[in-house]
Scaffold this active site. Structure first.
Site, mmCIF file in Angstrom:
data_model
loop_
_atom_site.group_PDB
_atom_site.id
_atom_site.type_symbol
_atom_site.label_atom_id
_atom_site.label_comp_id
_atom_site.label_asym_id
_atom_site.label_seq_id
_atom_site.Cartn_x
_atom_site.Cartn_y
_atom_site.Cartn_z
ATOM 1 N N GLN A 55 0.816 -1.202 0.000
ATOM 2 C CA GLN A 55 0.000 0.000 0.000
ATOM 3 C C GLN A 55 0.858 1.264 0.000
ATOM 4 O OE1 GLN A 55 -3.487 -0.353 2.171
ATOM 5 N NE2 GLN A 55 -4.131 1.750 1.896
ATOM 6 N N VAL B 257 -5.865 7.165 -2.288
ATOM 7 C CA VAL B 257 -5.334 5.929 -1.712
ATOM 8 C C VAL B 257 -5.259 6.087 -0.193
ATOM 9 C CG1 VAL B 257 -3.404 4.305 -1.697
ATOM 10 C CG2 VAL B 257 -3.933 5.584 -3.782
ATOM 11 N N ALA B 258 -5.762 5.095 0.530
ATOM 12 C CA ALA B 258 -5.699 5.165 1.988
ATOM 13 C C ALA B 258 -4.250 5.228 2.446
ATOM 14 C CB ALA B 258 -6.386 3.941 2.607
ATOM 15 N N SER C 40 -5.610 1.359 6.684
ATOM 16 C CA SER C 40 -6.611 0.635 5.908
ATOM 17 C C SER C 40 -6.948 -0.690 6.576
ATOM 18 C CB SER C 40 -6.080 0.356 4.497
ATOM 19 O OG SER C 40 -6.884 -0.605 3.844
ATOM 20 N N HIS D 146 -7.794 -3.238 5.134
ATOM 21 C CA HIS D 146 -7.235 -4.310 4.312
ATOM 22 C C HIS D 146 -5.826 -4.685 4.761
ATOM 23 C CE1 HIS D 146 -10.393 -4.930 1.340
ATOM 24 N NE2 HIS D 146 -10.593 -3.627 1.355
ATOM 25 N N ASP E 156 -13.544 -7.503 0.559
ATOM 26 C CA ASP E 156 -14.452 -6.914 -0.420
ATOM 27 C C ASP E 156 -15.063 -8.067 -1.187
ATOM 28 O OD1 ASP E 156 -13.837 -4.380 0.389
ATOM 29 O OD2 ASP E 156 -12.485 -3.940 -1.281
ATOM 30 N N GLU F 100 -20.851 0.947 1.938
ATOM 31 C CA GLU F 100 -20.180 -0.031 1.092
ATOM 32 C C GLU F 100 -20.765 -1.419 1.325
ATOM 33 O OE1 GLU F 100 -15.804 2.098 0.621
ATOM 34 O OE2 GLU F 100 -15.941 0.134 1.584
ATOM 35 N N HIS G 43 -18.179 -4.413 1.480
ATOM 36 C CA HIS G 43 -17.030 -4.470 2.394
ATOM 37 C C HIS G 43 -17.423 -5.095 3.738
ATOM 38 C CE1 HIS G 43 -13.086 -2.847 3.938
ATOM 39 N NE2 HIS G 43 -13.719 -3.107 5.069
#
Length: 259
Positions: free
Chosen positions: A134, A163-164, A169, A171, A178, A226, A229
Site C-alpha cells: 500500500q 489511496v488510503a 486501511s 485491508h 471486499d 459499502e 465491504h
C-alpha cells in the site's frame, strides 16, 4: 461482561481503512490498485466523527482469543505496530487468489461454500494488502501530484483522497474482505440490491463477518455506504454487533463506556 482495553500490538495468530469509492468502480480497474481512498469531500464522504477518531479500542471477550479481532482501524486509527510480523495469511478464494488472515480465510471459505449451496456465487475481489504494498501505491499517487508542481504537503493531502494512508486501511489487517459476485463486479451501492448482497446481509454474521460500513453511518465511520465491504470479527462478536444495529466504532465506544 465485555471489557475494553487500549489498542495493542497483535499477539495472536490467525484488502475505504476501506475504500471510499464514489458511485461505481469496476473490479477490473480497481482491485488491489489505487482504489482505496480515505474519505474526502471529493468522494462524498463526511468527516470522521469523534467515535471514529478515538484513540483506538479493542474489545476483550474474556477468553482472549477474540481480542485482536475487534482491533479498530480507520482513517484516524493506525494498525498496531508489529501486526504484520505475526499475521498468518492464506488464500481465501482460489478463483481470484485473494488472501485473508488465516482465521478469516477459513471463515470465508465456509461462507462461500454455504452460499453456493443456496445458489449464491460469492467472490473475494480484495482481501489482505500489505502495508508495504500500500505504501508503494500511496507513493506513486503522491508522485503524480508532486509532478504537477504541488508541495510535499499538498501532494500528500491529495494522494490520501485517492489511496488510503498505509497502515490506516482495514485491508492491511487481513480481516477486511471486499465481496462481490461474478455477475456484479462493480463496487457500487447497486451491489446491495443483488441476491448475493441480500444473502450476506442475512448470513454473514453466522460466519463471523459484519457489514463494516452500513448505510447512514458515514458520519461515524468516515466511509460511504459499502455493501461489499465486510470485516471479520468472529462469530460471537459479529452476531452481537449486527444485533445492536451499531457500526464497529459505536459498538466499541458503547462497550468502553460500560466497562
Amino acid at each position: 461482561m465485555v471489557k475494553l482495553v487500549g489498542l495493542f500490538t497483535k499477539d495472536k495468530d490467525s484488502s475505504s481503512g476501506s475504500t471510499s469509492i464514489s458511485s461505481s468502480t469496476s473490479i477490473s480497474s480497481s482491485v488491489d490498485s489505487t482504489s482505496e481512498p480515505a474519505s474526502s469531500p471529493e468522494s462524498g464522504s463526511a468527516s470522521t466523527s469523534d467515535a471514529a477518531s478515538a484513540t483506538g479500542t479493542a474489545a476483550t471477550t474474556g477468553g482472549g482469543d477474540a481480542d485482536w479481532l475487534l482491533t479498530l482501524v480507520n482513517n484516524n486509527v493506525k494498525l498496531p505496530d508489529g501486526w504484520e510480523e505475526t499475521l498468518e495469511i492464506k488464500v481465501a478464494d482460489t478463483s481470484t487468489g485473494k488472501e485473508l488472515a488465516t482465521v478469516a480465510a477459513d471463515a470465508f471459505i465456509n461462507m462461500k461454500n454455504a452460499a453456493a449451496a443456496e445458489g449464491i456465487d460469492l467472490m473475494l475481489c480484495s482481501g489482505y494488502r500489505s502495508v508495504e504494498y500500500q505504501q508503494s501505491l500511496f507513493d506513486a499517487e503522491k508522485q503524480k501530484w508532486l509532478d504537477k508542481g504541488n508541495s510535499e504537503e499538498e501532494a500528500y493531502n491529495q494522494a490520501k483522497t485517492v489511496v488510503a494512508v498505509p497502515g490506516y486501511s482495514e485491508h492491511n489487517s487481513g480481516l477486511a474482505a471486499d465481496i462481490v459476485t461474478p455477475k456484479h463486479q462493480n463496487l457500487d451501492e447497486a451491489f446491495g440490491k443483488t441476491d448475493a448482497a441480500k444473502w450476506l446481509f442475512e448470513h454473514a454474521p453466522e460466519y463471523g463477518f459484519i457489514l463494516r460500513y452500513p448505510e447512514n453511518k458515514q458520519a461515524i465511520t468516515g466511509i460511504i455506504y459499502e455493501p461489499w465491504h465486510y470485516r471479520y470479527v468472529g462469530v460471537e462478536n459479529a452476531k452481537a454487533i449486527t444485533a445492536s444495529g451499531l457500526c464497529l466504532e459505536e459498538y466499541l465506544d458503547e462497550n468502553l463506556q460500560k466497562a
